[in-house]
Design an enzyme around this catalytic site. Structure first.
Site, PDB file in Angstrom:
ATOM      1  N   GLY A  49       0.876  -1.175   0.000  1.00  0.00           N
ATOM      2  CA  GLY A  49       0.000   0.000   0.000  1.00  0.00           C
ATOM      3  C   GLY A  49       0.903   1.213   0.000  1.00  0.00           C
ATOM      4  N   CYS A  81       6.136  -5.381   0.533  1.00  0.00           N
ATOM      5  CA  CYS A  81       6.278  -4.038  -0.046  1.00  0.00           C
ATOM      6  C   CYS A  81       6.137  -2.955   1.021  1.00  0.00           C
ATOM      7  CB  CYS A  81       5.306  -3.889  -1.215  1.00  0.00           C
ATOM      8  SG  CYS A  81       5.831  -2.624  -2.357  1.00  0.00           S
ATOM      9  N   ARG A 108      13.028   3.098   0.163  1.00  0.00           N
ATOM     10  CA  ARG A 108      11.698   3.201  -0.450  1.00  0.00           C
ATOM     11  C   ARG A 108      11.814   3.611  -1.908  1.00  0.00           C
ATOM     12  NH1 ARG A 108       7.932   7.314   2.223  1.00  0.00           N
ATOM     13  NH2 ARG A 108       6.477   6.400   0.752  1.00  0.00           N
ATOM     14  N   ILE A 139       5.791  -3.159  -7.450  1.00  0.00           N
ATOM     15  CA  ILE A 139       5.002  -1.939  -7.670  1.00  0.00           C
ATOM     16  C   ILE A 139       5.557  -0.826  -6.784  1.00  0.00           C
ATOM     17  CG2 ILE A 139       2.701  -0.904  -7.633  1.00  0.00           C
ATOM     18  CD1 ILE A 139       1.591  -3.829  -7.690  1.00  0.00           C
ATOM     19  N   ARG A 140       6.168   0.172  -7.418  1.00  0.00           N
ATOM     20  CA  ARG A 140       6.849   1.246  -6.660  1.00  0.00           C
ATOM     21  C   ARG A 140       7.580   0.653  -5.455  1.00  0.00           C
ATOM     22  NH1 ARG A 140       2.345   3.607  -5.369  1.00  0.00           N
ATOM     23  NH2 ARG A 140       1.216   2.740  -7.101  1.00  0.00           N
ATOM     24  N   HIS A 175       5.077  -8.402  -4.583  1.00  0.00           N
ATOM     25  CA  HIS A 175       3.708  -8.779  -4.200  1.00  0.00           C
ATOM     26  C   HIS A 175       3.386 -10.217  -4.619  1.00  0.00           C
ATOM     27  CE1 HIS A 175       1.979  -4.754  -3.178  1.00  0.00           C
ATOM     28  NE2 HIS A 175       3.020  -4.351  -3.891  1.00  0.00           N
ATOM     29  N   GLU A 177       1.063 -12.017  -3.642  1.00  0.00           N
ATOM     30  CA  GLU A 177      -0.386 -12.302  -3.564  1.00  0.00           C
ATOM     31  C   GLU A 177      -1.074 -12.051  -4.907  1.00  0.00           C
ATOM     32  OE1 GLU A 177       1.114  -9.668  -2.514  1.00  0.00           O
ATOM     33  OE2 GLU A 177      -0.128  -7.884  -2.740  1.00  0.00           O
TER      34      GLU A 177
HETATM   35  N1  GLN Z   1       5.960   2.942  -2.567  1.00  0.00           N
HETATM   36  C1  GLN Z   1       5.185   2.483  -1.445  1.00  0.00           C
HETATM   37  C2  GLN Z   1       5.732   3.024  -0.144  1.00  0.00           C
HETATM   38  O1  GLN Z   1       6.777   3.583  -0.119  1.00  0.00           O
HETATM   39  C3  GLN Z   1       5.138   0.973  -1.395  1.00  0.00           C
HETATM   40  C4  GLN Z   1       4.448   0.431  -2.617  1.00  0.00           C
HETATM   41  C5  GLN Z   1       3.722  -0.863  -2.429  1.00  0.00           C
HETATM   42  O2  GLN Z   1       3.434  -1.299  -1.307  1.00  0.00           O
HETATM   43  N2  GLN Z   1       3.348  -1.479  -3.514  1.00  0.00           N
HETATM   44  O3  GLN Z   1       5.118   2.889   0.865  1.00  0.00           O
END
Ligand code: GLN
Length: 198
Positions: A49, A81, A108, A139-140, A175, A177
């Site tokens: 998230g 993540c 991060r 994802i990021r 991820h 999941e």
């Molecule tokens: N970029 C988000 C963060 O720094 C993490 C991204 C993710 O959980 N998919 O919190």
């Protein structure tokens, strides 16, 4: 053995996919919205998230102290993540509330904003059929910059640790999941079952 109950912290982020994965692995999955619900769980997943938002909500709801003390008593915990960021003891930059339970330093948004997300095949040690690659969705995503002596790295990507375990604590930068491959959830479930069996 009775089915263990795994909680998925449900303040924000990818909750439902983890619950489905947990059920698929033969455990019971419950969303955890309030701290007392933690006591119904034999293990906890902190989903992906946005870690700054999640940290703020966890502070407001009184989750930080409660989770820290359960983890100190040995409750297995798995962060994906943003969840991995929450579990880290140190961040390379930035100041935000963390659980700080695992001896890792995390960066991060490590892969840059241009490449927001990508998928790749990883070699993951210690999971079932470890010779088969694991499709990982980033994802990021953060990466693990460095680990303390008690931490074992289970997968790397581009020379950076992206999956690691320290006793009953597991983290992944990606991820698992989202892809339907349940081997990493099964690995976590094994940590829970070992703990339940004593
Ligand atoms: N970029 C988000 C963060 O720094 C993490 C991204 C993710 O959980 N998919 O919190």
């Amino acid at each position: 053995m009775k089915k263990p109950t795994l909680g998925v912290l449900a303040l924000q982020g990818a909750v439902r996919e983890h619950l489905q994965m947990v059920e698929r692995c033969g455990a019971r999955g419950i969303p955890v919205k309030y701290p007392p619900e933690l006591h119904l769980c034999q293990g906890l997943i902190i989903p992906g998230g946005e870690s700054t938002t999640m940290g703020r909500l966890m502070t407001t709801y009184g989750f930080l102290e409660e989770i820290r003390s359960l983890v100190a008593e040995g409750m297995p915990i798995y962060g994906t993540c943003a969840g991995m960021i929450m579990m880290a003891r140190r961040l390379v930059e930035g100041d935000q509330p963390l659980l700080g339970v695992m001896d890792i330093t995390v960066r991060r948004n490590a892969y840059g904003r241009q490449v927001d997300s990508f998928e790749t095949d990883l070699v993951v040690r210690e999971i079932e059929e470890a010779e088969k690659p694991f499709r990982a969705v980033f994802i990021r995503a953060p990466w693990i910059e460095s680990v303390g002596p008690g931490v074992k790295v289970l997968a790397e990507f581009d020379g950076r640790a992206v999956l690691a375990v320290q006793g009953h604590m597991l983290v992944s930068a990606f991820h698992p999941e989202l892809t339907g491959d349940d081997r990493i959830h099964r690995y976590f479930l094994r940590l829970v079952e070992e703990r339940v069996a004593g």
